[in-house]
Scaffold this motif. Structure first.
Motif, PDB file in Angstrom:
ATOM      1  N   ILE A  16       0.803  -1.404  -0.359  1.00  0.00           N
ATOM      2  CA  ILE A  16      -0.048  -0.169  -0.013  1.00  0.00           C
ATOM      3  C   ILE A  16       0.876   1.280  -0.038  1.00  0.00           C
ATOM      4  N   THR A  17       1.253   1.915  -1.155  1.00  0.00           N
ATOM      5  CA  THR A  17       2.349   2.528  -1.381  1.00  0.00           C
ATOM      6  C   THR A  17       2.133   3.974  -0.908  1.00  0.00           C
ATOM      7  N   GLY A  18       0.851   4.459  -1.047  1.00  0.00           N
ATOM      8  CA  GLY A  18       0.612   5.993  -0.516  1.00  0.00           C
ATOM      9  C   GLY A  18      -0.684   6.406  -0.332  1.00  0.00           C
ATOM     10  N   ARG A  19      -0.829   7.586   0.483  1.00  0.00           N
ATOM     11  CA  ARG A  19      -1.929   8.129   0.994  1.00  0.00           C
ATOM     12  C   ARG A  19      -2.272   9.306   0.384  1.00  0.00           C
ATOM     13  N   ASN A  20      -1.411   9.924  -0.333  1.00  0.00           N
ATOM     14  CA  ASN A  20      -1.526  11.410  -0.683  1.00  0.00           C
ATOM     15  C   ASN A  20      -2.246  11.816  -1.753  1.00  0.00           C
ATOM     16  N   LEU A  21      -3.665  11.636  -1.579  1.00  0.00           N
ATOM     17  CA  LEU A  21      -4.502  11.826  -2.482  1.00  0.00           C
ATOM     18  C   LEU A  21      -5.689  12.878  -2.509  1.00  0.00           C
ATOM     19  N   ASP A  22      -6.331  13.222  -3.569  1.00  0.00           N
ATOM     20  CA  ASP A  22      -7.277  14.449  -3.187  1.00  0.00           C
ATOM     21  C   ASP A  22      -8.501  13.696  -2.377  1.00  0.00           C
ATOM     22  N   MET A  23      -8.757  14.303  -1.504  1.00  0.00           N
ATOM     23  CA  MET A  23      -9.851  13.600  -0.543  1.00  0.00           C
ATOM     24  C   MET A  23     -11.154  13.930  -0.954  1.00  0.00           C
ATOM     25  N   THR A  24     -11.435  14.928  -1.888  1.00  0.00           N
ATOM     26  CA  THR A  24     -12.807  15.041  -2.518  1.00  0.00           C
ATOM     27  C   THR A  24     -13.109  13.997  -3.435  1.00  0.00           C
ATOM     28  N   GLN A  25     -11.990  13.537  -4.136  1.00  0.00           N
ATOM     29  CA  GLN A  25     -12.313  12.304  -5.304  1.00  0.00           C
ATOM     30  C   GLN A  25     -12.480  11.404  -4.354  1.00  0.00           C
ATOM     31  N   HIS A  26     -11.474  11.024  -3.288  1.00  0.00           N
ATOM     32  CA  HIS A  26     -11.837   9.846  -2.385  1.00  0.00           C
ATOM     33  C   HIS A  26     -13.053   9.627  -1.741  1.00  0.00           C
ATOM     34  N   ALA A  27     -13.880  10.781  -1.472  1.00  0.00           N
ATOM     35  CA  ALA A  27     -15.107  10.707  -1.038  1.00  0.00           C
ATOM     36  C   ALA A  27     -16.103  10.509  -1.865  1.00  0.00           C
ATOM     37  N   ALA A  28     -15.885  11.017  -3.312  1.00  0.00           N
ATOM     38  CA  ALA A  28     -16.892  10.670  -4.239  1.00  0.00           C
ATOM     39  C   ALA A  28     -16.608   9.203  -4.505  1.00  0.00           C
ATOM     40  N   ILE A  29     -15.712   8.579  -4.673  1.00  0.00           N
ATOM     41  CA  ILE A  29     -15.610   7.055  -4.973  1.00  0.00           C
ATOM     42  C   ILE A  29     -16.209   6.274  -3.613  1.00  0.00           C
ATOM     43  N   MET A  30     -15.937   6.819  -2.517  1.00  0.00           N
ATOM     44  CA  MET A  30     -16.811   6.028  -1.439  1.00  0.00           C
ATOM     45  C   MET A  30     -18.181   6.057  -1.601  1.00  0.00           C
ATOM     46  N   THR A  31     -18.713   6.990  -2.056  1.00  0.00           N
ATOM     47  CA  THR A  31     -20.259   7.220  -1.899  1.00  0.00           C
ATOM     48  C   THR A  31     -20.657   6.934  -3.446  1.00  0.00           C
ATOM     49  N   GLY A  32     -19.779   6.249  -4.444  1.00  0.00           N
ATOM     50  CA  GLY A  32     -20.394   5.569  -5.500  1.00  0.00           C
ATOM     51  C   GLY A  32     -20.721   6.504  -6.712  1.00  0.00           C
ATOM     52  N   GLN A  33     -19.966   7.767  -6.853  1.00  0.00           N
ATOM     53  CA  GLN A  33     -20.135   8.859  -7.736  1.00  0.00           C
ATOM     54  C   GLN A  33     -19.374   8.684  -8.968  1.00  0.00           C
ATOM     55  N   ASP A  34     -19.662   8.928  -9.990  1.00  0.00           N
ATOM     56  CA  ASP A  34     -18.964   8.950 -11.329  1.00  0.00           C
ATOM     57  C   ASP A  34     -17.771   9.781 -11.075  1.00  0.00           C
ATOM     58  N   ILE A  35     -16.530   9.102 -11.856  1.00  0.00           N
ATOM     59  CA  ILE A  35     -15.269   9.927 -11.648  1.00  0.00           C
ATOM     60  C   ILE A  35     -14.858  10.386 -13.106  1.00  0.00           C
ATOM     61  N   ILE A  36     -14.682  11.498 -13.545  1.00  0.00           N
ATOM     62  CA  ILE A  36     -14.174  12.127 -14.799  1.00  0.00           C
ATOM     63  C   ILE A  36     -12.799  12.062 -14.959  1.00  0.00           C
ATOM     64  N   LEU A  37     -11.973  11.305 -15.844  1.00  0.00           N
ATOM     65  CA  LEU A  37     -10.651  11.374 -15.961  1.00  0.00           C
ATOM     66  C   LEU A  37     -10.372  11.765 -17.362  1.00  0.00           C
ATOM     67  N   GLY A  38     -10.345  13.053 -17.651  1.00  0.00           N
ATOM     68  CA  GLY A  38      -9.994  13.541 -18.951  1.00  0.00           C
ATOM     69  C   GLY A  38     -11.209  13.023 -20.057  1.00  0.00           C
ATOM     70  N   ASP A  39     -10.937  12.401 -20.915  1.00  0.00           N
ATOM     71  CA  ASP A  39     -12.025  11.984 -21.720  1.00  0.00           C
ATOM     72  C   ASP A  39     -12.644  10.542 -21.565  1.00  0.00           C
ATOM     73  N   VAL A  40     -12.438  10.016 -20.238  1.00  0.00           N
ATOM     74  CA  VAL A  40     -13.121   8.901 -19.685  1.00  0.00           C
ATOM     75  C   VAL A  40     -13.758   9.106 -18.410  1.00  0.00           C
ATOM     76  N   THR A  41     -14.971   8.488 -18.338  1.00  0.00           N
ATOM     77  CA  THR A  41     -15.728   8.668 -17.264  1.00  0.00           C
ATOM     78  C   THR A  41     -15.908   6.983 -16.586  1.00  0.00           C
TER      79      THR A  41
END
Length: 334
Positions: free
Chosen positions: A301-326
């Motif tokens: 488990i290499t690191g924990r330095n992430l965007d916590m807003t994005q993490h919260a979105a993932i934990m609550t099952g929201q879509d994540i947009i990565l450039g042209d990929v959702t």
């Protein structure tokens, strides 16, 4: 290559002792699902929240006292490690990062007193600036993955894993520039040649995977990813991490952004671990069946330095947009 030995890794263990070593190794709550004990090497417990401190500290501790300062290119965690180690020695540190680096990681580097320069849209462009600083201003360029002192530092994880659990049958390692994977594989197989070491990376912009398939270092297009720490090239003149990965990794496995999303959820809900997408790729490979454990298995488990807003979105099952990929969201366990 013939000059890199296990003694270099043991020497690095001495340089980082008491600061960046001996991170916890704990059983995962997911073990029952996989049919064998799965162990998590928690590099998130490092002072900078990522394994990169090992390599940075190993390299900077070996520099002469009259060193002007240091520089590097980084997607975030290596820069954080270099900044931390340089601050301890009261050295100047200039960290070169591309526009793809998450703001949370940029802020983390600056918080450690380093200067950050945002250069271009790729690691190659950021690396070019680091090389200019070394050439024109006398700073020492600390490679994220192709420096023997850095690789030796990362390899200390392999020593710790095998020495603490000699019953390990496999180690799953997040794969980026190959400093971690090459160092861990070299150390682990020096102690136990029968152990399997597998590099896991995302299926978009995976430079080392593509290079291993080609048989030589190649360039890839860098794209946004939940596993942003695994992005970037390996350098066309790569002299150490590519041959280490080529000669000591048993295989490499690709996981999708959706696989990473689900693995981040599993680590949070089952093991109560907040981690970067890059940290979760070993679990992603197991959850999808792309890697099947045949005995006691460890993943880093290499690191924990992430965007916590994005993490919260993932934990609550929201879509994540990565450039042209959702990446389509899904609640955990649904």
């Amino acid at each position: 290559m013939t000059d890199f030995t296990l003694s270099h890794i043991r020497e690095a263990a001495g340089r980082i002792a008491g600061v960046a070593d001996a991170t916890p190794l704990v059983p995962s709550a997911l073990s029952a699902r996989f049919g064998h004990e799965v162990l998590l090497k928690l590099e998130i417990a490092q002072p900078i929240g990522a394994f990169k401190l090992r390599g940075a500290l190993s390299a900077i501790a070996a520099l002469p006292a009259d060193t002007v300062g240091v520089t590097c290119c980084s997607t975030g965690n290596h820069g954080r490690g270099v900044a931390y180690a340089a601050r301890a020695r009261r050295m100047q540190a200039v960290i070169c990062m591309s526009r793809l680096a998450p703001e949370a990681k940029v802020a983390g580097v600056r918080a450690l007193g380093a200067e950050v320069r945002i250069i271009g849209d790729s690691q190659d462009e950021a690396q070019a600036e680091a090389e200019r600083l070394a050439r024109e201003e006398g700073l020492v360029d600390i490679s994220p993955f192709d420096d023997p002192l850095v690789v030796a530092g990362q390899g200390t994880i392999g020593l710790e894993l095998v020495e603490s659990r000699p019953d390990l049958t496999a180690i799953l390692v997040p794969l980026s520039g190959g400093g971690l994977a090459g160092g861990v594989a070299f150390a682990a197989k020096a102690l136990n040649p029968a152990i399997r070491v597998v590099g896991i990376t995302m299926d978009r912009g995976a430079a080392m995977h593509a290079s291993l398939r080609a048989g030589y270092p190649v360039e890839v297009e860098e794209v946004p990813s939940l596993a942003d720490s695994l992005g970037g090239g390996i350098g066309l003149a790569n002299r150490l991490s590519f041959p280490l990965c080529r000669d000591h990794l048993d295989e490499t496995i690709l996981v999708t952004e959706a696989d990473i999303y689900r693995a981040m959820q599993a680590l949070y809900y089952e093991d109560r671990i907040v981690c970067e997408g890059a940290s979760s790729v070993g679990i992603a490979a197991m959850l999808t069946g792309k890697f099947k454990a045949e005995g006691t298995t460890a993943t880093i488990i290499t690191g924990r330095n992430l965007d916590m807003t994005q993490h919260a979105a993932i934990m609550t099952g929201q879509d994540i947009i990565l450039g042209d990929v959702t990446v389509k969201g899904e609640s955990y366990g649904a």
